[in-house]
Design an enzyme around this catalytic site. Structure first.
Site, PDB file in Angstrom:
ATOM      1  N   CYS A 116       0.809  -1.240   0.000  1.00  0.00           N
ATOM      2  CA  CYS A 116       0.000   0.000   0.000  1.00  0.00           C
ATOM      3  C   CYS A 116       0.834   1.279   0.000  1.00  0.00           C
ATOM      4  CB  CYS A 116      -0.933   0.001   1.198  1.00  0.00           C
ATOM      5  SG  CYS A 116      -1.758  -1.572   1.433  1.00  0.00           S
ATOM      6  N   HIS A 255      -3.630   6.448   2.588  1.00  0.00           N
ATOM      7  CA  HIS A 255      -3.998   5.125   2.100  1.00  0.00           C
ATOM      8  C   HIS A 255      -5.348   4.779   2.719  1.00  0.00           C
ATOM      9  CE1 HIS A 255      -4.300   1.038   1.169  1.00  0.00           C
ATOM     10  NE2 HIS A 255      -4.030   0.597   2.383  1.00  0.00           N
ATOM     11  N   ASN A 285     -10.166  -0.906  -0.255  1.00  0.00           N
ATOM     12  CA  ASN A 285      -8.706  -0.817  -0.158  1.00  0.00           C
ATOM     13  C   ASN A 285      -8.104  -1.356  -1.469  1.00  0.00           C
ATOM     14  OD1 ASN A 285      -5.996  -1.259   0.345  1.00  0.00           O
ATOM     15  ND2 ASN A 285      -6.304  -2.188   2.359  1.00  0.00           N
TER      16      ASN A 285
HETATM   17  O1  UT7 Z   1      -3.930  -2.050   3.567  1.00  0.00           O
HETATM   18  C1  UT7 Z   1      -3.150  -2.310   4.676  1.00  0.00           C
HETATM   19  C2  UT7 Z   1      -3.409  -3.619   5.310  1.00  0.00           C
HETATM   20  N1  UT7 Z   1      -4.717  -3.793   5.866  1.00  0.00           N
HETATM   21  C3  UT7 Z   1      -5.135  -3.182   6.991  1.00  0.00           C
HETATM   22  O2  UT7 Z   1      -4.534  -2.293   7.494  1.00  0.00           O
HETATM   23  C4  UT7 Z   1      -6.375  -3.679   7.674  1.00  0.00           C
HETATM   24  C5  UT7 Z   1      -6.399  -3.237   9.097  1.00  0.00           C
HETATM   25  N2  UT7 Z   1      -7.426  -3.888   9.838  1.00  0.00           N
HETATM   26  C6  UT7 Z   1      -8.752  -3.618   9.720  1.00  0.00           C
HETATM   27  O3  UT7 Z   1      -9.158  -2.785   8.944  1.00  0.00           O
HETATM   28  C7  UT7 Z   1      -9.703  -4.332  10.649  1.00  0.00           C
HETATM   29  O4  UT7 Z   1      -8.976  -5.065  11.602  1.00  0.00           O
HETATM   30  C8  UT7 Z   1     -10.699  -5.281   9.908  1.00  0.00           C
HETATM   31  C9  UT7 Z   1     -11.710  -4.472   9.129  1.00  0.00           C
HETATM   32  C10 UT7 Z   1      -9.935  -6.205   8.984  1.00  0.00           C
HETATM   33  C11 UT7 Z   1     -11.454  -6.133  10.923  1.00  0.00           C
HETATM   34  O5  UT7 Z   1     -12.119  -5.293  11.843  1.00  0.00           O
HETATM   35  P1  UT7 Z   1     -12.004  -5.558  13.401  1.00  0.00           P
HETATM   36  O6  UT7 Z   1     -12.860  -4.570  14.077  1.00  0.00           O
HETATM   37  O7  UT7 Z   1     -10.538  -5.569  13.741  1.00  0.00           O
HETATM   38  O8  UT7 Z   1     -12.637  -6.974  13.541  1.00  0.00           O
HETATM   39  P2  UT7 Z   1     -11.988  -8.319  14.088  1.00  0.00           P
HETATM   40  O9  UT7 Z   1     -11.020  -8.892  13.109  1.00  0.00           O
HETATM   41  O10 UT7 Z   1     -11.525  -8.088  15.502  1.00  0.00           O
HETATM   42  O11 UT7 Z   1     -13.279  -9.240  14.151  1.00  0.00           O
HETATM   43  C12 UT7 Z   1     -14.396  -8.924  14.982  1.00  0.00           C
HETATM   44  C13 UT7 Z   1     -15.492  -9.920  14.699  1.00  0.00           C
HETATM   45  C14 UT7 Z   1     -15.018 -11.359  14.687  1.00  0.00           C
HETATM   46  O12 UT7 Z   1     -16.035 -12.173  15.243  1.00  0.00           O
HETATM   47  P3  UT7 Z   1     -15.955 -12.653  16.785  1.00  0.00           P
HETATM   48  O13 UT7 Z   1     -14.672 -13.414  16.874  1.00  0.00           O
HETATM   49  O14 UT7 Z   1     -15.938 -11.390  17.604  1.00  0.00           O
HETATM   50  O15 UT7 Z   1     -17.183 -13.470  16.931  1.00  0.00           O
HETATM   51  C15 UT7 Z   1     -14.883 -11.694  13.230  1.00  0.00           C
HETATM   52  O16 UT7 Z   1     -15.029 -13.060  12.963  1.00  0.00           O
HETATM   53  O17 UT7 Z   1     -16.028  -9.680  13.390  1.00  0.00           O
HETATM   54  C16 UT7 Z   1     -16.028 -10.908  12.648  1.00  0.00           C
HETATM   55  N3  UT7 Z   1     -15.876 -10.588  11.240  1.00  0.00           N
HETATM   56  C17 UT7 Z   1     -16.922 -10.328  10.429  1.00  0.00           C
HETATM   57  N4  UT7 Z   1     -18.246 -10.293  10.669  1.00  0.00           N
HETATM   58  C18 UT7 Z   1     -19.057  -9.987   9.642  1.00  0.00           C
HETATM   59  C19 UT7 Z   1     -14.719 -10.474  10.513  1.00  0.00           C
HETATM   60  N5  UT7 Z   1     -15.018 -10.148   9.244  1.00  0.00           N
HETATM   61  C20 UT7 Z   1     -16.365 -10.040   9.170  1.00  0.00           C
HETATM   62  C21 UT7 Z   1     -17.271  -9.738   8.142  1.00  0.00           C
HETATM   63  N6  UT7 Z   1     -18.590  -9.706   8.410  1.00  0.00           N
HETATM   64  N7  UT7 Z   1     -16.834  -9.431   6.886  1.00  0.00           N
END
Ligand code: UT7
Length: 329
Positions: A116, A255, A285
């Site tokens: 990125c 980004h 993204n």
């Molecule tokens: O481009 C540079 C590289 N990328 C990044 O910088 C990405 C940085 N990270 C993020 O943007 C965020 O961490 C995400 C958007 C990827 C995830 O958001 P989060 O608030 O960190 O969620 P999480 O990974 O902690 O997951 C929370 C919950 C989980 O369920 P449980 O374990 O709490 O029951 C996940 O399984 O959300 C669940 N989950 C989803 N639920 C519905 C993960 N993806 C999804 C989804 N829809 N698409």
């Protein structure tokens, strides 16, 4: 005394594939909701390239538009850099494919693979060559077909990514232009986001395909934490040598990884949210292409005026990061 030349962006262009993939459509593909994606990421829709449309095709479209905007011809370009982690193939470099397709001269052409942060790394490299007087005009393109390395059954990643390209023509300017550049990398955190197979470590085999190792693997929550600190620190490192404070920046072009990351970066920088340009809702993204397309859109929307100090700020896989302060000319 030989003084370095001032270098500015003298042309911009972007290309986004026609196909729009909405959150509602993703609800039918994986266990997710429009509400989750919107509130957790800020993304509403993203563009997906056609099957027969590779990264170089998108790069060429953006490049042609940037050349038109600069009122230059491909023959005027002395250097071509493509920032991508989704090249058409391992080699030739996508930049070489672009050089041939646009009919440029046999000038140096190479790719940079810093995820990125690629657009900013590309601008920084081109800046060196032009400010030293080695070359006059450089084409820096950021192009990604992330849909080609996305696991469409993995809800934790497939809702995030999109395809697209942005390009800038750089050349000498009388005043303003690139005022400062700050780049960095931390390979120790490379595990946080990677595409494990297809290289020399794990060449493509039936098993590597069955194991899904040709798709992006990401520790989103851990990356999130690093992203906020890295982007805020990079902004500081790029503005400090110029004696600039946050309020001196007219607009930040970041980004576009996650709206919550960007809101947290704004807070850490002491900037109002309005000063952070956002188009993540439309495109998701797009890795290196995100900040390039954001810059193109911001200019098109009249958000950047002559004399404005603009901060480009990105982080990504590697980990890598970069920030550039530009005075718009
Ligand atoms: O481009 C540079 C590289 N990328 C990044 O910088 C990405 C940085 N990270 C993020 O943007 C965020 O961490 C995400 C958007 C990827 C995830 O958001 P989060 O608030 O960190 O969620 P999480 O990974 O902690 O997951 C929370 C919950 C989980 O369920 P449980 O374990 O709490 O029951 C996940 O399984 O959300 C669940 N989950 C989803 N639920 C519905 C993960 N993806 C999804 C989804 N829809 N698409």
């Amino acid at each position: 005394m030989c003084e370095n030349k001032k270098v500015g962006i003298i042309g911009l262009g972007a290309y986004l594939p026609e196909r729009v993939l909405t959150n509602k459509e993703l609800e039918k593909m994986v266990d997710t909701t429009d509400e989750w994606i919107t509130t957790r990421t800020g993304i509403k829709e993203r563009r997906i390239a056609r099957d027969d449309e590779a990264t170089s095709d998108m790069a060429v479209e953006a490049a042609k538009r940037a050349l038109d905007d600069a009122r230059l011809k491909p023959q005027d370009i002395d250097l071509i850099i493509v920032a991508t982690i989704t090249p058409d193939m391992f080699f030739p470099a996508t930049a070489c494919l672009v050089q041939a397709k646009i009919g440029a001269r046999t000038v140096p052409a190479f790719d940079v693979s810093v995820a990125c942060s690629g657009f900013i790394y590309g601008l920084a490299i081109a800046n060196q060559f032009i400010s030293s007087g080695t070359y006059k005009h450089a084409l820096v393109i950021a192009a990604e077909k992330l849909s080609s390395i996305t696991d469409w059954s993995d809800r934790s990643t497939c809702v995030l990514f999109g395809d697209g390209s942005g390009a800038a023509v750089l050349g000498p300017v009388e005043k303003g232009g690139i005022l400062s550049v700050y780049l960095g990398a931390d390979g120790k955190k490379g595990e946080l986001i990677k595409l494990p197979a297809g290289g020399s470590r794990i060449p493509a085999t039936k098993k590597s395909i069955e194991d899904g190792l040709h798709f992006v693997k990401m520790n989103g929550a851990e990356l999130f934490k690093h992203a906020v600190k890295i982007m805020a620190d990079a902004a500081l490192e790029a503005t400090r040598p110029l004696g600039l404070k946050a309020e001196d920046i007219s607009l930040v072009i970041p980004h576009q990884a996650n709206i919550r990351i960007l809101n947290a970066v704004a807070k850490r920088m002491g900037l109002s949210k309005e000063k952070i340009y956002l188009n993540i809702d439309k495109y998701g993204n797009m890795s290196a292409a995100s900040s390039a397309v954001a810059l193109v859109d911001a200019v098109k929307e009249g958000r950047i005026k002559k004399g404005d100090k603009v901060l480009l700020d990105a982080f990504g896989g590697g980990l890598t990061w970069g920030a550039i302060v530009l005075e718009w000319t």
